[in-house]
Design a protein around this motif. Structure first.
Motif, PDB file in Angstrom:
ATOM      1  N   MET A 145       0.859  -5.768  13.494  1.00 37.43           N
ATOM      2  CA  MET A 145      -0.045  -5.204  12.497  1.00 37.43           C
ATOM      3  C   MET A 145      -0.313  -6.216  11.381  1.00 37.43           C
ATOM      4  N   GLU A 146       0.728  -6.845  10.849  1.00 31.69           N
ATOM      5  CA  GLU A 146       0.563  -7.801   9.757  1.00 31.69           C
ATOM      6  C   GLU A 146      -0.192  -9.048  10.220  1.00 31.69           C
ATOM      7  N   MET A 147       0.154  -9.550  11.420  1.00 31.89           N
ATOM      8  CA  MET A 147      -0.517 -10.758  11.907  1.00 31.89           C
ATOM      9  C   MET A 147      -1.987 -10.497  12.207  1.00 31.89           C
ATOM     10  N   SER A 148      -2.292  -9.321  12.762  1.00 37.67           N
ATOM     11  CA  SER A 148      -3.701  -9.015  13.029  1.00 37.67           C
ATOM     12  C   SER A 148      -4.478  -8.857  11.730  1.00 37.67           C
ATOM     13  N   CYS A 149      -3.810  -8.379  10.686  1.00 38.73           N
ATOM     14  CA  CYS A 149      -4.465  -8.251   9.386  1.00 38.73           C
ATOM     15  C   CYS A 149      -4.700  -9.628   8.763  1.00 38.73           C
ATOM     16  N   ASP A 150      -3.723 -10.540   8.910  1.00 33.98           N
ATOM     17  CA  ASP A 150      -3.909 -11.922   8.446  1.00 33.98           C
ATOM     18  C   ASP A 150      -5.102 -12.566   9.148  1.00 33.98           C
ATOM     19  N   GLU A 151      -5.201 -12.341  10.466  1.00 38.67           N
ATOM     20  CA  GLU A 151      -6.314 -12.920  11.222  1.00 38.67           C
ATOM     21  C   GLU A 151      -7.651 -12.359  10.758  1.00 38.67           C
TER      22      GLU A 151
ATOM     23  N   VAL B 201       0.861  -1.184   0.000  1.00 36.42           N
ATOM     24  CA  VAL B 201       0.000   0.000   0.000  1.00 36.42           C
ATOM     25  C   VAL B 201       0.892   1.226   0.000  1.00 36.42           C
ATOM     26  N   TYR B 202       0.514   2.215  -0.785  1.00 34.12           N
ATOM     27  CA  TYR B 202       1.298   3.439  -0.880  1.00 34.12           C
ATOM     28  C   TYR B 202       0.363   4.638  -0.782  1.00 34.12           C
ATOM     29  N   GLY B 203       0.750   5.607   0.065  1.00 32.98           N
ATOM     30  CA  GLY B 203      -0.022   6.837   0.173  1.00 32.98           C
ATOM     31  C   GLY B 203      -0.748   6.950   1.497  1.00 32.98           C
ATOM     32  N   LEU B 204      -1.105   8.203   1.844  1.00 28.33           N
ATOM     33  CA  LEU B 204      -1.811   8.470   3.097  1.00 28.33           C
ATOM     34  C   LEU B 204      -3.232   8.965   2.852  1.00 28.33           C
ATOM     35  N   ILE B 205      -3.378  10.007   2.079  1.00 26.40           N
ATOM     36  CA  ILE B 205      -4.705  10.588   1.869  1.00 26.40           C
ATOM     37  C   ILE B 205      -5.541   9.689   0.956  1.00 26.40           C
ATOM     38  N   ARG B 206      -4.957   9.302  -0.157  1.00 24.04           N
ATOM     39  CA  ARG B 206      -5.640   8.378  -1.075  1.00 24.04           C
ATOM     40  C   ARG B 206      -4.724   7.180  -1.301  1.00 24.04           C
ATOM     41  N   PRO B 207      -4.708   6.274  -0.372  1.00 23.24           N
ATOM     42  CA  PRO B 207      -3.778   5.136  -0.489  1.00 23.24           C
ATOM     43  C   PRO B 207      -4.125   4.241  -1.680  1.00 23.24           C
ATOM     44  N   ARG B 208      -3.068   3.757  -2.320  1.00 24.38           N
ATOM     45  CA  ARG B 208      -3.230   2.873  -3.474  1.00 24.38           C
ATOM     46  C   ARG B 208      -2.672   1.491  -3.152  1.00 24.38           C
ATOM     47  N   ILE B 209      -3.255   0.494  -3.819  1.00 26.78           N
ATOM     48  CA  ILE B 209      -2.784  -0.885  -3.665  1.00 26.78           C
ATOM     49  C   ILE B 209      -2.047  -1.272  -4.945  1.00 26.78           C
ATOM     50  N   TYR B 210      -0.816  -1.715  -4.789  1.00 28.73           N
ATOM     51  CA  TYR B 210      -0.005  -2.118  -5.938  1.00 28.73           C
ATOM     52  C   TYR B 210       0.180  -3.639  -5.896  1.00 28.73           C
ATOM     53  N   LEU B 211      -0.264  -4.293  -6.995  1.00 30.59           N
ATOM     54  CA  LEU B 211      -0.149  -5.742  -7.133  1.00 30.59           C
ATOM     55  C   LEU B 211       0.779  -6.052  -8.303  1.00 30.59           C
TER      56      LEU B 211
ATOM     57  N   ILE C 136      -6.005  -0.566   4.693  1.00 27.66           N
ATOM     58  CA  ILE C 136      -6.505   0.778   4.391  1.00 27.66           C
ATOM     59  C   ILE C 136      -7.682   1.135   5.292  1.00 27.66           C
ATOM     60  N   ARG C 137      -8.608   0.184   5.523  1.00 28.43           N
ATOM     61  CA  ARG C 137      -9.771   0.452   6.368  1.00 28.43           C
ATOM     62  C   ARG C 137      -9.344   0.788   7.798  1.00 28.43           C
ATOM     63  N   ARG C 138      -8.294   0.166   8.267  1.00 23.44           N
ATOM     64  CA  ARG C 138      -7.839   0.397   9.648  1.00 23.44           C
ATOM     65  C   ARG C 138      -6.897   1.596   9.766  1.00 23.44           C
ATOM     66  N   ARG C 139      -6.662   2.305   8.698  1.00 20.94           N
ATOM     67  CA  ARG C 139      -5.751   3.453   8.689  1.00 20.94           C
ATOM     68  C   ARG C 139      -4.330   3.063   9.104  1.00 20.94           C
ATOM     69  N   ASP C 140      -3.911   1.880   8.709  1.00 24.74           N
ATOM     70  CA  ASP C 140      -2.554   1.435   9.043  1.00 24.74           C
ATOM     71  C   ASP C 140      -1.465   2.297   8.400  1.00 24.74           C
ATOM     72  N   PRO C 141      -1.656   2.805   7.160  1.00 23.60           N
ATOM     73  CA  PRO C 141      -0.612   3.680   6.602  1.00 23.60           C
ATOM     74  C   PRO C 141      -0.341   4.909   7.474  1.00 23.60           C
ATOM     75  N   LEU C 142      -1.415   5.495   8.029  1.00 22.91           N
ATOM     76  CA  LEU C 142      -1.236   6.643   8.912  1.00 22.91           C
ATOM     77  C   LEU C 142      -0.505   6.232  10.190  1.00 22.91           C
ATOM     78  N   PHE C 143      -0.887   5.097  10.751  1.00 23.71           N
ATOM     79  CA  PHE C 143      -0.247   4.611  11.981  1.00 23.71           C
ATOM     80  C   PHE C 143       1.243   4.383  11.764  1.00 23.71           C
ATOM     81  N   ARG C 144       1.596   3.763  10.622  1.00 23.60           N
ATOM     82  CA  ARG C 144       3.008   3.492  10.364  1.00 23.60           C
ATOM     83  C   ARG C 144       3.805   4.777  10.103  1.00 23.60           C
TER      84      ARG C 144
END
Length: 705
Positions: free
Chosen positions: A235-241, A170-180, A200-208
């Motif tokens: 953060m990653e493990m909670s997202c996997d869960e 994920v890249y970006g804060l205001i309008r985060p984008r997903i790169y695959l 993105i829903r959890r605002r993880d980019p802002l937290f990081r």
């Protein structure tokens, strides 16, 4: 910058305590869903970014820090530590503060800056440099990534496709984008896309991003680096869960396989604050395979525990007093500043701080009713600033307070003065009226009396004893030498029970005589102050049983009466080598120091008798065991006395009546470099000395000496 650096240090110490607690909590929660430990890392982030917090009765910090915070801040390192004569810190680890305080350099009021001030400035520069390096590295990495992202194609919404292989991010804060990457198969893309959408829903980019900002501020703290990486794992493990909860437990194996396949490709981004990928594949796979959706009651219990822990970690301890009870009060003496070629400004000299500009104040008034037309040199004043306000000192000459004072009160008016002395001490002038009979070499015992509501003295505390350096009757001054803490206490207690007691010293205090002993033997009352050379102290009898008296010999020592110490006898010892500064000791220490000198000399002691018992005993040197005895300096005035005779007008006694015998060059003076000593003998005399000098004077003046 230095003040900001100290603030960051205090925040880092507070954050370190919470991080250490989080490591324990994380270990206890290892079988619980990672969302709980991940949520608690937000508390650590708050502590690292915000210097203030609320106070509460329940606080984890209260276990280690008992003091109430200053205006919501946890201050282990005082903001003005660089200006303190004896800098002290109060670290959140028991026993560590004493070791650190012992290693801190003492202040130097005579210098332009204290040693610790210089160290703080240097360290703050290094801190700023470290932040600049981290930000520069991040900007460089970000620019390099943006260059790579130009090759991505937009597939719709916030999804972009990168050519080749690589892990999604994920890249970006205001309008985060997903790169695959283009190499993802259908199942892998489904899992990874959902995973990134949850970020993105959890605002993880802002937290990081905030976490990386905290890491830049506290880059010198290894615990913050550990927290940064562990919080990313959680953060990653909670997202996997969250993915498993949404898709069901039957996708665990396929999801784990997707993680494993992506682990074999090189990540497109690593370690950037607003562009993060996936890592720590092994632990993530193990966590996914062992994950089970908790029962509602267990999840609710874990949530309650997390809330309680969060409150405990966020709250500052509450002490018995409110932080608004903290007073900002300074005591000093008004004087004129040291500025050449200009009209000297009026300053206030404050122990430990030096010359400060008299601050603006809402009120300037005398404490007692006197004719008052404003501040004058020689006034003892009390400066009161608003309670609980944080005051900084501007490094100018004279120094300046950062705040306006509430009021300035004149506590004493007249001959007060203060100037830097040797080392960290001060030369201090007190009114002559406090000890009218004072002479150089005498001692002043400083007491603090505590009266009750009716004015009756209930308690008397001995503060310290100082030697009188000089007496200036014209200026109505007594000059003494004081340490900073002694000067502070005298200034703050003047007019509130401070009492001085004069003790005559040296030849002014008579030696104990045979007549005094006859008084003791006859059971009559012996009162007064006497000097004595001790030869032995009887511990069991609690008295001096062998001593030297001016008219007695060794043969009569056994006939001497015991000089008994009173039950409440005050024992004092002078630990200085070139000055007199008594401090209280107990009987055992007094006896040990006296006995140390028995093998070298008969230690000299001043004794105060009341009704045949000793009420005060002062050992004039604690260094008799090393062969060092205090001897006050007495200037030799004979040369000036000779010139005072009318018969000696126009005659130089040294040139006329003395012949140079030899000359010596040596470093025997206190100043730097070599000194020259000239040794002379009287002319036409068979032996030099006082007799020859007296003969010359008698022949010249016709007077008898």
């Amino acid at each position: 910058m230095e003040q900001l650096f100290i603030t960051i240090l205090n925040m880092s110490l507070t954050g370190s305590v919470i991080i250490a607690a989080m490591l324990i909590v994380r270990l206890c929660f290892r079988k619980a869903p990672r969302i709980f430990s991940y949520a608690l890392w937000a508390v650590v982030l708050f502590r690292l970014l915000c210097p203030v917090s609320f106070s509460a009765g329940i606080s984890f910090l209260g276990i280690l820090e008992k003091n109430a915070p200053a205006k919501g801040r946890m201050e282990y390192i005082p903001k003005n530590i660089g200006y303190q004569m004896e800098p002290k810190v109060s670290l959140p680890l028991p026993g560590v503060s004493d070791a650190v305080n012992a290693s801190l350099p003492a202040g130097n009021p005579a210098a332009s800056a204290n040693p610790l001030q210089i160290w703080i400035f240097v360290l703050s520069c290094i801190w700023i440099l470290g932040i600049a390096v981290m930000l520069a590295y991040s900007m460089f990495s970000l620019l390099r990534l943006r260059k790579k992202l130009k090759a991505a194609s937009h597939e719709g919404g916030n999804i972009y496709r990168m050519p080749g292989h690589g892990t999604p991010f994920v890249y970006g804060l205001i309008r985060p984008r997903i790169y695959l990457s283009q190499a993802l198969n259908q199942k892998e893309e489904r899992y990874m896309l959902l995973h990134e959408q949850i970020h993105i829903r959890r605002r993880d980019p802002l937290f990081r991003t905030l976490a990386y900002g905290a890491l830049c501020l506290h880059w010198f703290n290894p615990l913050v680096w550990l927290a940064f990486f562990l919080s990313e794992q959680d953060m990653e493990m909670s997202c996997d869960e969250a993915v498993i909860r949404q898709l069901g437990s039957n996708v665990k194996k396929e999801y784990s396989a997707s993680l494993l396949s992506l682990a074999s490709v090189h990540p497109m981004v690593k370690g950037l604050p607003i562009a993060f990928g996936e890592g720590d594949t092994k632990n993530r796979i193990e966590n996914v395979l062992h994950y089970h959706k908790p029962a509602r009651i267990l999840a609710a219990a874990a949530a309650i525990v997390c809330v309680v822990l969060a409150v405990q970690f966020l709250a500052n301890p509450r002490d018995g007093g409110s932080d608004t009870d903290w007073e900002n009060v300074f005591y000093g003496i008004v004087a004129y500043g040291d500025m050449e070629g200009e009209t000297p400004p009026m300053v206030v000299r404050i122990p430990r701080f030096g010359d400060m500009a008299v601050p603006e104040a809402d009120r300037v008034e005398p404490y007692i009713e006197i004719d008052f037309n404003g501040l004058e040199a020689g006034d003892l004043i009390r400066i009161t600033f608003p309670k609980g306000e944080e005051i900084s000192i501007m490094e100018t000459y004279p120094g300046q307070f950062s705040l306006k004072a509430e009021k300035i009160e004149v506590m004493g008016r007249g001959p007060f003065a203060m100037e830097p002395g040797e080392g960290n001490s001060y030369r201090f002038a007190l009114p002559l009226g406090m000890a009218p009979d004072a002479q150089p070499g005498d001692l002043l015992d400083v007491y603090l009396q505590e009266p009750d509501k009716n004015g009756v003295i209930q308690d008397v505390e001995f503060l310290h004893s100082v030697e009188i350096l000089d007496v200036a009757p014209e200026q109505y001054q007594i000059w003494v030498n004081m340490l900073p803490e002694e000067a502070e206490r005298v200034l703050s207690e003047f007019g509130f029970g401070l009492r001085l007691e004069l003790l005559k010293q040296d030849s002014k205090v008579p030696y104990l005589s045979s007549e005094n002993l006859e008084t003791l033997l006859s059971q009559a009352d012996l009162n007064g102050t006497f000097r004595l050379n001790i030869q032995r102290i009887a511990r069991s009898a609690r008295g001096i049983d062998r001593y030297v008296v001016n008219t007695l010999t060794e043969d009569s020592i056994q006939e001497l009466p015991l000089l008994a110490f009173a039950e409440d006898c005050v024992f004092r010892v002078n630990r200085e080598m070139n000055a007199v500064r008594y401090e209280d000791v107990d009987f055992d220490e007094f006896t040990e120091l006296a006995e140390d000198g028995f093998s070298w000399s008969n230690p000299l002691c001043t004794l105060h008798f009341r009704d045949n018992v000793i009420t005060h005993a002062a050992l004039e040197s604690a260094w008799y065991g090393a062969g060092i005895a205090y001897e006050p300096f007495t200037p030799d005035t004979w040369y000036a006395d000779i010139h005072s005779f009318p018969e000696m007008e126009g005659i130089d006694p040294l040139e006329t009546y003395y012949t140079q015998a030899y000359r010596v060059e040596s470093d025997f003076g206190e100043g730097a470099g070599m000194e020259t000593g000239i040794f002379s003998t009287p002319r036409a005399l068979t032996s030099p000395g006082p007799v020859g000098i007296i003969s010359i004077l008698e022949s010249l003046t016709g007077r008898r000496f």
